[in-house]
Motif scaffolding. Structure first.
Motif, PDB file in Angstrom:
ATOM      1  N   UNK A 193       0.835  -1.209   0.000  1.00 17.30           N
ATOM      2  CA  UNK A 193       0.000   0.000   0.000  1.00 17.30           C
ATOM      3  C   UNK A 193       0.864   1.251   0.000  1.00 17.30           C
ATOM      4  N   UNK A 194       1.941   1.225   0.760  1.00 18.70           N
ATOM      5  CA  UNK A 194       2.837   2.382   0.802  1.00 18.70           C
ATOM      6  C   UNK A 194       3.521   2.601  -0.543  1.00 18.70           C
ATOM      7  N   UNK A 195       3.939   1.539  -1.191  1.00 16.68           N
ATOM      8  CA  UNK A 195       4.604   1.655  -2.494  1.00 16.68           C
ATOM      9  C   UNK A 195       3.633   2.185  -3.539  1.00 16.68           C
ATOM     10  N   UNK A 196       2.432   1.632  -3.568  1.00 16.98           N
ATOM     11  CA  UNK A 196       1.444   2.078  -4.550  1.00 16.98           C
ATOM     12  C   UNK A 196       1.105   3.549  -4.339  1.00 16.98           C
ATOM     13  N   UNK A 197       0.931   3.942  -3.088  1.00 17.78           N
ATOM     14  CA  UNK A 197       0.617   5.343  -2.800  1.00 17.78           C
ATOM     15  C   UNK A 197       1.710   6.282  -3.266  1.00 17.78           C
ATOM     16  N   UNK A 198       2.961   5.924  -3.010  1.00 20.21           N
ATOM     17  CA  UNK A 198       4.079   6.788  -3.397  1.00 20.21           C
ATOM     18  C   UNK A 198       4.323   6.768  -4.901  1.00 20.21           C
ATOM     19  N   UNK A 199       3.862   5.728  -5.591  1.00 26.39           N
ATOM     20  CA  UNK A 199       4.027   5.670  -7.047  1.00 26.39           C
ATOM     21  C   UNK A 199       3.000   6.519  -7.789  1.00 26.39           C
ATOM     22  N   UNK A 200       1.892   6.865  -7.136  1.00 24.32           N
ATOM     23  CA  UNK A 200       0.814   7.568  -7.819  1.00 24.32           C
ATOM     24  C   UNK A 200       1.237   8.899  -8.446  1.00 24.32           C
ATOM     25  N   UNK A 201       2.128   9.697  -7.815  1.00 25.05           N
ATOM     26  CA  UNK A 201       2.547  10.948  -8.480  1.00 25.05           C
ATOM     27  C   UNK A 201       3.266  10.722  -9.808  1.00 25.05           C
ATOM     28  N   UNK A 202       3.746   9.508 -10.050  1.00 24.97           N
ATOM     29  CA  UNK A 202       4.439   9.211 -11.303  1.00 24.97           C
ATOM     30  C   UNK A 202       3.493   8.740 -12.402  1.00 24.97           C
ATOM     31  N   UNK A 203       2.289   8.348 -12.029  1.00 18.62           N
ATOM     32  CA  UNK A 203       1.350   7.758 -12.988  1.00 18.62           C
ATOM     33  C   UNK A 203       0.957   8.795 -14.043  1.00 18.62           C
ATOM     34  N   UNK A 204       0.996   8.443 -15.339  1.00 18.57           N
ATOM     35  CA  UNK A 204       0.696   9.394 -16.421  1.00 18.57           C
ATOM     36  C   UNK A 204      -0.799   9.592 -16.629  1.00 18.57           C
ATOM     37  N   UNK A 205      -1.481  10.066 -15.615  1.00 15.11           N
ATOM     38  CA  UNK A 205      -2.926  10.225 -15.705  1.00 15.11           C
ATOM     39  C   UNK A 205      -3.349  11.247 -16.744  1.00 15.11           C
TER      40      UNK A 205
END
Length: 256
Positions: A193-205
């Motif tokens: 959960x921590x990894x997914x949360x921190x990866x979200x700013x990188x997601x090309x939404x």
């Protein structure tokens, strides 16, 4: 340079600035057409792609054309909104050509958000996503710390001119590695959960959303370009995080 040429130059610069700062293709083209018509040039022709603009005024070869390459840049939606406001004022007859040039230069100089604000936004956004995806407050705290470090790393890589895809790869690897190191101290509950949360700013939404919109608007070439950009970026994120997790899984005693 005559009046029509100045209008062509202004409209093309406005479109380039919009496209460079995150505007969709249809909005950019529509704004350019409104500005040209409002400034007295009815015979305006424009063709906008995700990374390029082609414009001309008048019948065949009567006026020189403008061609602009628009490389990927930092998104600044404040500039896009400011140009939209400028086009509305031009359409209302409240702004002349000389004043429009001055206003466009002011918009070009609009600063991005301060680095401190960007770092805090990335950190707290990561924490909120970690909790939103089912993590507990400890996972959110880990994501907060990792998110702060991630944005600092991104700012550093941007200053050094590191390419976008390589930046996303290194950023994702940093997130996975930093999270595992913090969890190795015994703090935190759900590392995923921590990894997914921190990866979200990188997601090309934004790229994905604009790509879908371009396809809906029948701008197939621009839509495919944006979708491909989003897919490549997502692949780099997955590869960066997955590589670190795969290597950590080979180390005895590391629990994922």
């Amino acid at each position: 340079m005559n009046e029509s040429q100045r209008v062509l130059e202004l409209v093309t610069e406005a479109g380039e600035l919009m496209l460079k700062n995150g505007a969709e293709v249809s909005r950019t083209q529509q704004t350019m057409e409104i500005m040209a018509k409002s400034l007295g040039v009815a015979d305006f022709h424009g063709y906008v792609l995700t990374n390029g603009i082609f414009t001309s005024i008048g019948p065949e070869n009567a006026m020189p054309a403008q061609v602009r390459s628009v490389p990927a840049s930092t998104v600044h939606l404040g500039r896009v909104e400011a140009i939209n406001q400028l086009s509305r004022r031009i359409a209302a007859g409240a702004v002349g050509l000389d004043e429009a040039y001055a206003e466009l230069e002011r918009i070009r100089q609009m600063p991005c958000a301060p680095a401190v604000r960007q770092v805090l936004a990335c950190g707290f956004g990561s924490a909120c996503f970690a909790i939103l995806f089912g993590g507990v407050w400890q996972d959110g705290a880990v994501a907060l710390a990792v998110g702060l470090g991630l944005q600092l790393a991104l700012l550093g890589m941007d200053r050094w001119g590191v390419g976008k895809l390589f930046t996303r790869f290194l950023g994702a690897a940093f997130v996975a590695l930093a999270t595992l190191l913090i969890f190795s101290t015994g703090f935190g509950v759900n590392s995923d959960k921590a990894i997914i949360g921190a990866l979200m700013p990188l997601v090309p939404g934004m790229a994905l959303t604009l790509g879908i919109r371009d396809l809906i608007d029948s701008d197939f070439l621009s839509g495919v370009i944006r979708m491909l950009d989003a897919l490549l970026t997502a692949a780099c994120i997955a590869l960066g995080a997955g590589l670190v997790l795969a290597l950590a899984n080979l180390i005895e005693g590391v629990a994922l």
